[in-house]
Design an enzyme around this catalytic site. Structure first.
Site, PDB file in Angstrom:
ATOM      1  N   LYS A  26      37.025  38.857  29.808  1.00 53.68           N
ATOM      2  CA  LYS A  26      38.344  38.806  29.136  1.00 53.68           C
ATOM      3  C   LYS A  26      39.135  37.611  29.665  1.00 53.68           C
ATOM      4  O   LYS A  26      39.743  36.867  28.906  1.00 53.68           O
ATOM      5  CB  LYS A  26      39.111  40.097  29.412  1.00 53.68           C
ATOM      6  CG  LYS A  26      40.606  40.008  29.121  1.00 53.68           C
ATOM      7  CD  LYS A  26      41.338  41.303  29.371  1.00 53.68           C
ATOM      8  CE  LYS A  26      41.878  41.435  30.759  1.00 53.68           C
ATOM      9  NZ  LYS A  26      43.074  40.664  31.044  1.00 53.68           N
ATOM     10  N   ASN A  27      39.083  37.404  31.008  1.00 54.98           N
ATOM     11  CA  ASN A  27      39.953  36.390  31.631  1.00 54.98           C
ATOM     12  C   ASN A  27      39.383  34.984  31.574  1.00 54.98           C
ATOM     13  O   ASN A  27      39.945  34.060  32.137  1.00 54.98           O
ATOM     14  CB  ASN A  27      40.281  36.808  33.073  1.00 54.98           C
ATOM     15  CG  ASN A  27      41.100  38.085  33.092  1.00 54.98           C
ATOM     16  OD1 ASN A  27      41.631  38.483  32.049  1.00 54.98           O
ATOM     17  ND2 ASN A  27      41.176  38.739  34.227  1.00 54.98           N
ATOM     18  N   ARG A  99      50.245  37.449  28.143  1.00 56.42           N
ATOM     19  CA  ARG A  99      50.816  36.286  28.836  1.00 56.42           C
ATOM     20  C   ARG A  99      50.165  34.998  28.392  1.00 56.42           C
ATOM     21  O   ARG A  99      50.518  33.914  28.822  1.00 56.42           O
ATOM     22  CB  ARG A  99      50.627  36.451  30.349  1.00 56.42           C
ATOM     23  CG  ARG A  99      51.502  37.512  30.954  1.00 56.42           C
ATOM     24  CD  ARG A  99      51.043  37.864  32.351  1.00 56.42           C
ATOM     25  NE  ARG A  99      50.937  36.715  33.223  1.00 56.42           N
ATOM     26  CZ  ARG A  99      51.967  36.126  33.832  1.00 56.42           C
ATOM     27  NH1 ARG A  99      53.166  36.563  33.579  1.00 56.42           N
ATOM     28  NH2 ARG A  99      51.801  35.108  34.643  1.00 56.42           N
ATOM     29  N   CYS A 123      50.733  43.367  31.834  1.00 55.56           N
ATOM     30  CA  CYS A 123      50.806  44.686  32.476  1.00 55.56           C
ATOM     31  C   CYS A 123      51.966  44.692  33.482  1.00 55.56           C
ATOM     32  O   CYS A 123      52.238  43.701  34.135  1.00 55.56           O
ATOM     33  CB  CYS A 123      49.511  44.962  33.236  1.00 55.56           C
ATOM     34  SG  CYS A 123      48.131  45.248  32.159  1.00 55.56           S
ATOM     35  N   ASP A 313      41.751  42.884  40.889  1.00 54.68           N
ATOM     36  CA  ASP A 313      41.398  43.750  39.749  1.00 54.68           C
ATOM     37  C   ASP A 313      40.310  44.750  40.100  1.00 54.68           C
ATOM     38  O   ASP A 313      39.996  45.630  39.315  1.00 54.68           O
ATOM     39  CB  ASP A 313      40.899  42.901  38.571  1.00 54.68           C
ATOM     40  CG  ASP A 313      41.916  41.875  38.154  1.00 54.68           C
ATOM     41  OD1 ASP A 313      41.527  40.752  37.803  1.00 54.68           O
ATOM     42  OD2 ASP A 313      43.115  42.185  38.234  1.00 54.68           O
ATOM     43  N   VAL A 335      47.792  40.068  46.291  1.00 54.38           N
ATOM     44  CA  VAL A 335      47.957  39.190  45.121  1.00 54.38           C
ATOM     45  C   VAL A 335      49.157  39.599  44.277  1.00 54.38           C
ATOM     46  O   VAL A 335      49.959  38.757  43.856  1.00 54.38           O
ATOM     47  CB  VAL A 335      46.671  39.178  44.258  1.00 54.38           C
ATOM     48  CG1 VAL A 335      46.842  38.306  43.024  1.00 54.38           C
ATOM     49  CG2 VAL A 335      45.484  38.715  45.100  1.00 54.38           C
TER      50      VAL A 335
HETATM   51  C1  EPZ Z   1      45.053  36.399  36.103  1.00 50.49           C
HETATM   52  O1  EPZ Z   1      46.428  36.699  35.975  1.00 50.49           O
HETATM   53  C2  EPZ Z   1      44.321  37.562  35.453  1.00 50.49           C
HETATM   54  N1  EPZ Z   1      44.743  37.666  34.068  1.00 50.49           N
HETATM   55  C3  EPZ Z   1      44.640  38.856  36.199  1.00 50.49           C
HETATM   56  O2  EPZ Z   1      43.862  39.895  35.603  1.00 50.49           O
HETATM   57  C4  EPZ Z   1      44.200  38.696  37.645  1.00 50.49           C
HETATM   58  O3  EPZ Z   1      44.526  39.885  38.348  1.00 50.49           O
HETATM   59  C5  EPZ Z   1      44.935  37.507  38.258  1.00 50.49           C
HETATM   60  O4  EPZ Z   1      44.658  36.314  37.482  1.00 50.49           O
HETATM   61  C6  EPZ Z   1      44.507  37.247  39.688  1.00 50.49           C
HETATM   62  O5  EPZ Z   1      43.129  37.060  39.750  1.00 50.49           O
HETATM   63  C7  EPZ Z   1      44.246  36.791  33.159  1.00 50.49           C
HETATM   64  O6  EPZ Z   1      43.487  35.896  33.482  1.00 50.49           O
HETATM   65  C8  EPZ Z   1      44.698  36.985  31.751  1.00 50.49           C
HETATM   66  P1  EPZ Z   1      48.102  34.686  38.935  1.00 50.49           P
HETATM   67  P2  EPZ Z   1      47.534  35.570  36.292  1.00 50.49           P
HETATM   68  O7  EPZ Z   1      48.889  33.616  38.279  1.00 50.49           O
HETATM   69  O8  EPZ Z   1      46.983  34.224  35.989  1.00 50.49           O
HETATM   70  C9  EPZ Z   1      52.288  34.965  41.080  1.00 50.49           C
HETATM   71  C10 EPZ Z   1      43.527  41.900  34.463  1.00 50.49           C
HETATM   72  O9  EPZ Z   1      43.670  43.110  34.717  1.00 50.49           O
HETATM   73  N2  EPZ Z   1      52.770  33.947  40.145  1.00 50.49           N
HETATM   74  O10 EPZ Z   1      46.908  34.313  39.750  1.00 50.49           O
HETATM   75  O11 EPZ Z   1      48.807  35.954  35.653  1.00 50.49           O
HETATM   76  C11 EPZ Z   1      52.051  36.295  40.391  1.00 50.49           C
HETATM   77  O12 EPZ Z   1      53.262  37.003  40.252  1.00 50.49           O
HETATM   78  C12 EPZ Z   1      44.591  40.918  34.893  1.00 50.49           C
HETATM   79  O13 EPZ Z   1      42.547  41.397  33.861  1.00 50.49           O
HETATM   80  C13 EPZ Z   1      54.045  33.429  40.329  1.00 50.49           C
HETATM   81  O14 EPZ Z   1      54.761  33.802  41.248  1.00 50.49           O
HETATM   82  O15 EPZ Z   1      47.651  35.762  37.874  1.00 50.49           O
HETATM   83  C14 EPZ Z   1      51.082  36.975  41.328  1.00 50.49           C
HETATM   84  O16 EPZ Z   1      51.787  37.564  42.395  1.00 50.49           O
HETATM   85  C15 EPZ Z   1      45.666  41.572  35.740  1.00 50.49           C
HETATM   86  N3  EPZ Z   1      54.510  32.500  39.449  1.00 50.49           N
HETATM   87  C16 EPZ Z   1      50.257  35.816  41.873  1.00 50.49           C
HETATM   88  O17 EPZ Z   1      51.003  34.617  41.591  1.00 50.49           O
HETATM   89  C17 EPZ Z   1      53.740  32.033  38.409  1.00 50.49           C
HETATM   90  O18 EPZ Z   1      54.202  31.170  37.635  1.00 50.49           O
HETATM   91  C18 EPZ Z   1      48.895  35.697  41.213  1.00 50.49           C
HETATM   92  O19 EPZ Z   1      49.103  35.581  39.823  1.00 50.49           O
HETATM   93  C19 EPZ Z   1      52.448  32.578  38.238  1.00 50.49           C
HETATM   94  C20 EPZ Z   1      51.984  33.517  39.127  1.00 50.49           C
END
Ligand code: EPZ
Length: 441
Positions: A26-27, A99, A123, A313, A335
């Protein structure tokens, strides 16, 4: 596949046994679809799962004039020849809680000079900010304007390569840089990048399109902007998160599940933890067999992290199995700040789980001093009893399914439609694995 009644009644206590087949991650798939916008010619993407997150991106591509057709199961043809601006209302109508719209910005700014994103969802596992994304786009030269219903972006002087250092190895922000830098003028250097296998597969796709990208030993990613990209033909990487979810289901239900399409290399860290808990696995050429050892499970201490660490995840489904381990397990979620909301339902079913604000079990993390319940202590073994459950989010929801399947008695699990966001045909898979349940409505 929409679930009519959105509620299933599960009679627990029966081991899940059998074989299921994975499709693409999916990701990765959702981002690969966005990358097609950058190509001057059509792209073909294979192993695409039939999940609602993919349908959302198809809808978003459609409102932007990108023709997406599928003449065989799991294969998408994406034709970006007539890409055009879309109205915020149309984007909003299709985005739902996804997103992904934020990742359209780079490609649309290159193609059209402007992009719009509605206020985003995703989510409820923290406030899911997009500050890193907006900062990155500004560094490339985008003008970001907050409007009542979302954000409008423009690139009056085009997009130019830049030096980015992410404050946290964000997966999404790394993808934002990649999707913007490949067609920007000049070189981009990205420090603090995430290098998940899904990101490496996106880099494979971009390289097929004509991009020039290097990933150095120190995880610095350098991209040399090119002035033309063409469509790609690609088979998506398998879904590691779904593989880990069914593996945890095999442990929790004392079952035996062959996960077709799962590969060892991208699951290394998960397999180590699975073995430490006491799980057994056999690696085959066409997948991995995960099965319960028939003996007591062991407690473990887990700290989630970016790749190659233990993925955030993966912890929710595994926590259900840990309620059956003899002893005390600790999960330190580093995370996301609020990713233990799903444990409330497990406690109601008889699990002994306490969440704490402290960084337990490992190094101090950025959530330590900020009042977030981001560490969980699981004491076992406990027997779960059936209960009425409302699914909170994607991965937590799958954990509730596993809990209901492993509990004694009957559970009514509602709002299960969320699970089809990321797990293709999970109802059919549960049937294939011998689960005892009834779809309501
Ligand atoms: C991706 O989310 C995945 N989703 C998530 O999977 C996964 O858990 C996550 O990466 C970490 O591996 C998709 O790819 C669609 P991040 P993403 O940016 O990109 C903070 C699932 O169940 N952050 O790595 O949104 C954020 O709040 C989903 O399949 C900021 O602060 O995750 C988090 O604490 C859930 N500012 C941390 O970084 C930003 O602008 C990691 O988020 C962006 C992120």
């Amino acid at each position: 596949m929409g679930l009519k009644g959105d509620t299933i009644t599960i009679h627990g206590g029966r081991p899940l046994r059998g074989r299921i087949e994975l499709k693409g991650a999916k990701n990765l798939v959702t981002k690969a679809m966005v990358a097609a916008i950058l190509g001057e010619t059509p792209s073909v993407l294979r192993d695409v799962p039939d999940i609602s997150d993919v349908r959302v991106v198809r809808g978003l591509l459609d409102v932007h004039g990108v023709k997406v057709t599928s003449d065989e199961e799991g294969v998408l043809h994406l034709d970006p020849s007539n890409v055009e601006s879309a109205h915020m209302a149309d984007i909003d109508a299709h985005a739902g809680s996804s997103r992904i719209p934020i990742l359209f910005c780079g490609p649309l700014l290159h193609r059209l000079g402007e992009a719009f994103i509605p206020d985003l969802g995703g989510c409820r596992i923290g406030d899911r900010p997009i500050d890193y994304h907006l900062e990155v786009l500004r560094q490339f030269g985008a003008v970001v304007e907050k409007q009542p219903s979302g954000i409008r972006m423009s690139a009056p002087n085009g997009l130019k390569g830049t030096k980015v250092h992410l404050p946290y190895p964000s997966v999404g922000a790394t993808e934002q840089v990649l999707l913007t830098a490949v067609r920007a003028e000049g070189i981009t250097e990205l420090r603090g990048a995430a290098i998940e296998p899904e990101i490496m597969d996106l880099i494979n796709i971009l390289q097929k399109m004509g991009a020039i990208i290097t990933v150095d030993t120190d995880r610095v990613i350098r991209i040399e902007g090119v002035d033309r990209l063409d469509g790609y033909s690609h088979t998506a990487l398998f879904d590691r998160n779904e593989a880990a979810s069914w593996a945890a289901a095999a442990l929790a239900t004392e079952g035996d599940i062959f996960v077709g399409g799962a590969r060892q290399a991208e699951m290394l860290t998960f397999l180590n933890v699975f073995r430490k808990v006491g799980g057994k696995f056999d690696i085959a050429d066409d997948g991995i067999r995960f099965y319960h050892p028939g003996t007591q499970l062991n407690p473990v201490i887990i700290e989630t992290d970016v790749h190659p660490g233990f993925m955030t995840d993966w912890q929710q489904p595994l926590v259900v199995a840990l309620t059956k381990a003899k002893g005390v397990s600790i999960v330190h979620e580093t995370v996301y700040e609020q990713r233990f909301g799903f444990v409330d339902a497990l406690v109601e079913m008889g699990a002994t789980i306490q969440v704490h604000k402290e960084c337990l079990g490992g190094q101090a993390c950025r959530f330590g001093q900020r009042n977030f319940n981001h560490s969980a202590v699981i004491s076992g073994p406990t027997h779960l009893r059936g209960a009425d459950i409302v699914v909170p989010d994607l991965r937590g929801g799958f954990s509730h399914l596993i809990a209901a399947l492993s509990a004694e008695g009957t559970s009514r699990v509602s709002n299960v439609g969320i699970i089809s966001r990321g797990y293709e045909n999970f109802i059919a898979k549960l049937e294939q694995l011998g689960a005892d349940f009834v779809l309501e409505g």
